[in-house]
Structure formats: structure tokens, C-alpha cells
Scaffold this active site. Sequence first.
Site, PDB file in Angstrom:
ATOM      1  N   ASP A  33     -12.239  18.983  -4.354  1.00 54.73           N
ATOM      2  CA  ASP A  33     -13.465  17.821  -4.573  1.00 54.73           C
ATOM      3  C   ASP A  33     -13.586  17.331  -3.200  1.00 54.73           C
ATOM      4  OD1 ASP A  33     -13.839  15.710  -7.485  1.00 54.73           O
ATOM      5  OD2 ASP A  33     -14.162  14.871  -4.848  1.00 54.73           O
ATOM      6  N   ASN A  92     -13.658  14.209 -17.633  1.00 55.96           N
ATOM      7  CA  ASN A  92     -14.584  12.957 -17.918  1.00 55.96           C
ATOM      8  C   ASN A  92     -15.910  13.595 -18.469  1.00 55.96           C
ATOM      9  OD1 ASN A  92     -12.819  11.192 -16.452  1.00 55.96           O
ATOM     10  ND2 ASN A  92     -13.856  11.686 -14.471  1.00 55.96           N
ATOM     11  N   GLU A 100     -19.632  11.413 -13.708  1.00 53.70           N
ATOM     12  CA  GLU A 100     -20.605  11.305 -12.504  1.00 53.70           C
ATOM     13  C   GLU A 100     -21.770  12.555 -12.646  1.00 53.70           C
ATOM     14  OE1 GLU A 100     -18.959  10.135  -9.017  1.00 53.70           O
ATOM     15  OE2 GLU A 100     -18.199   8.525  -9.726  1.00 53.70           O
ATOM     16  N   VAL A 101     -21.246  13.680 -12.605  1.00 53.30           N
ATOM     17  CA  VAL A 101     -21.804  14.971 -12.470  1.00 53.30           C
ATOM     18  C   VAL A 101     -21.901  15.688 -13.739  1.00 53.30           C
ATOM     19  CG1 VAL A 101     -21.963  17.163 -11.174  1.00 53.30           C
ATOM     20  CG2 VAL A 101     -20.999  15.322 -10.018  1.00 53.30           C
ATOM     21  N   HIS A 105     -16.666  19.836 -16.055  1.00 53.91           N
ATOM     22  CA  HIS A 105     -15.653  20.310 -14.926  1.00 53.91           C
ATOM     23  C   HIS A 105     -14.575  19.569 -15.458  1.00 53.91           C
ATOM     24  CE1 HIS A 105     -17.661  16.391 -13.876  1.00 53.91           C
ATOM     25  NE2 HIS A 105     -16.657  16.148 -13.477  1.00 53.91           N
ATOM     26  N   HIS A 107     -10.930  18.317 -13.461  1.00 49.91           N
ATOM     27  CA  HIS A 107     -10.368  17.698 -12.252  1.00 49.91           C
ATOM     28  C   HIS A 107      -8.920  18.111 -12.436  1.00 49.91           C
ATOM     29  CE1 HIS A 107     -13.171  14.582 -10.905  1.00 49.91           C
ATOM     30  NE2 HIS A 107     -13.543  14.839 -12.148  1.00 49.91           N
TER      31      HIS A 107
HETATM   32  P1  AMP Z   1     -16.898  13.085 -12.478  1.00 43.15           P
HETATM   33  O1  AMP Z   1     -16.799  11.709 -12.146  1.00 43.15           O
HETATM   34  O2  AMP Z   1     -15.841  13.451 -13.463  1.00 43.15           O
HETATM   35  O3  AMP Z   1     -18.264  13.437 -12.902  1.00 43.15           O
HETATM   36  O4  AMP Z   1     -16.328  13.596 -10.993  1.00 43.15           O
HETATM   37  C1  AMP Z   1     -17.307  14.173 -10.438  1.00 43.15           C
HETATM   38  C2  AMP Z   1     -16.496  14.623  -8.899  1.00 43.15           C
HETATM   39  O5  AMP Z   1     -17.470  15.641  -8.147  1.00 43.15           O
HETATM   40  C3  AMP Z   1     -16.273  13.496  -7.963  1.00 43.15           C
HETATM   41  O6  AMP Z   1     -14.652  13.544  -8.075  1.00 43.15           O
HETATM   42  C4  AMP Z   1     -17.019  13.750  -6.916  1.00 43.15           C
HETATM   43  O7  AMP Z   1     -16.035  13.417  -5.712  1.00 43.15           O
HETATM   44  C5  AMP Z   1     -17.079  15.204  -6.854  1.00 43.15           C
HETATM   45  N1  AMP Z   1     -18.292  15.853  -6.053  1.00 43.15           N
HETATM   46  C6  AMP Z   1     -19.511  15.416  -5.862  1.00 43.15           C
HETATM   47  N2  AMP Z   1     -20.094  16.250  -5.102  1.00 43.15           N
HETATM   48  C7  AMP Z   1     -19.223  17.144  -4.762  1.00 43.15           C
HETATM   49  C8  AMP Z   1     -19.419  18.227  -3.845  1.00 43.15           C
HETATM   50  N3  AMP Z   1     -20.769  18.371  -3.178  1.00 43.15           N
HETATM   51  N4  AMP Z   1     -18.390  19.201  -3.696  1.00 43.15           N
HETATM   52  C9  AMP Z   1     -17.122  18.903  -4.199  1.00 43.15           C
HETATM   53  N5  AMP Z   1     -16.935  17.851  -5.025  1.00 43.15           N
HETATM   54  C10 AMP Z   1     -17.994  17.148  -5.282  1.00 43.15           C
END
Ligand code: AMP
Length: 119
Positions: A33, A92, A100-101, A105, A107
Amino acid sequence: MNYDQNNVFARILRGEIPCHRICENEGGISFYDVSPQAKIHALVIPKGPYRDAFCFHSKATSKEILDFSHLLTQTLQALDLVGPDGFRLIANSGKNGGQEVPHYHIHILGGESIGPLRK
Ligand code: AMP
């Protein structure tokens, strides 16, 4: 809801954005991350276009699910997290889950005590 082809993890999978890769198989990749919330913070993602945990576990093929499961265990081993100290997995999903993404995924958090789920 449709899958957003331009989310950051889709772009990592297409090689448009770099990542610090840990493991890869036919079904997915794992990488660190970019904003670690623990001493060890990695992400495991499938290669297929699945928005969240429900999409993946309800629509992915048996092979995709098996590959993802193997990738998770390989990554835990590569990070030296398999042992009595343990680790935390988080997936999440959606707005209420704080996702957020919008690409499924998991974690992996470890290397220290992660503490209670709610602080
Ligand atoms: P979530 O809130 O579960 O969607 O987590 C998304 C995660 O993706 C967050 O912990 C971010 O820090 C991580 N993230 C976003 N962009 C990148 C990236 N380019 N490379 C690695 N991790 C990322």
C-alpha cells in the site's frame, strides 16, 4: 453499478502506474500500500474487473477464486506473517465500508499489533 475501468488498481494492472509488487499469479497481484497504516501493509487484488467483495465472490470463476486464495497465502508467506503473531485482513466494500478504490482488494496489515477494530 458498473466497473470503473480507470480506477487506480485497473491502471496498475494495465502497467500505467507503478507499484511495489510482492507476488503475482494468473488471477491477481499483490503489492505494498502506498500509504501504509501498519509496519506491513499490503494489498491483494484480482486481475478481473470486480468492484468489491460481493461482485468477486458471486461472479468470479472457480479458478479466479482459487488463484486469489493462493495469491493471498503466497503473499502472507512472502511477508513472513504466517505464525503466532498473526495479522489482520480487511476488505472495505462500498460507501458504508469506506472503500476508496472501486476494484476488489484485501488489505493485509501486520508486523505489529493492529489494535481493536474500532478506536
Ligand atoms: P480502500 O479504502 O479499502 O479502497 O483502500 C484503498 C487503498 O489503496 C488505500 O489504503 C490507499 O493507500 C491504497 N492506494 C491508493 N493508490 C495506491 C497506489 N497507487 N499504490 C498502492 N496503494 C494505493
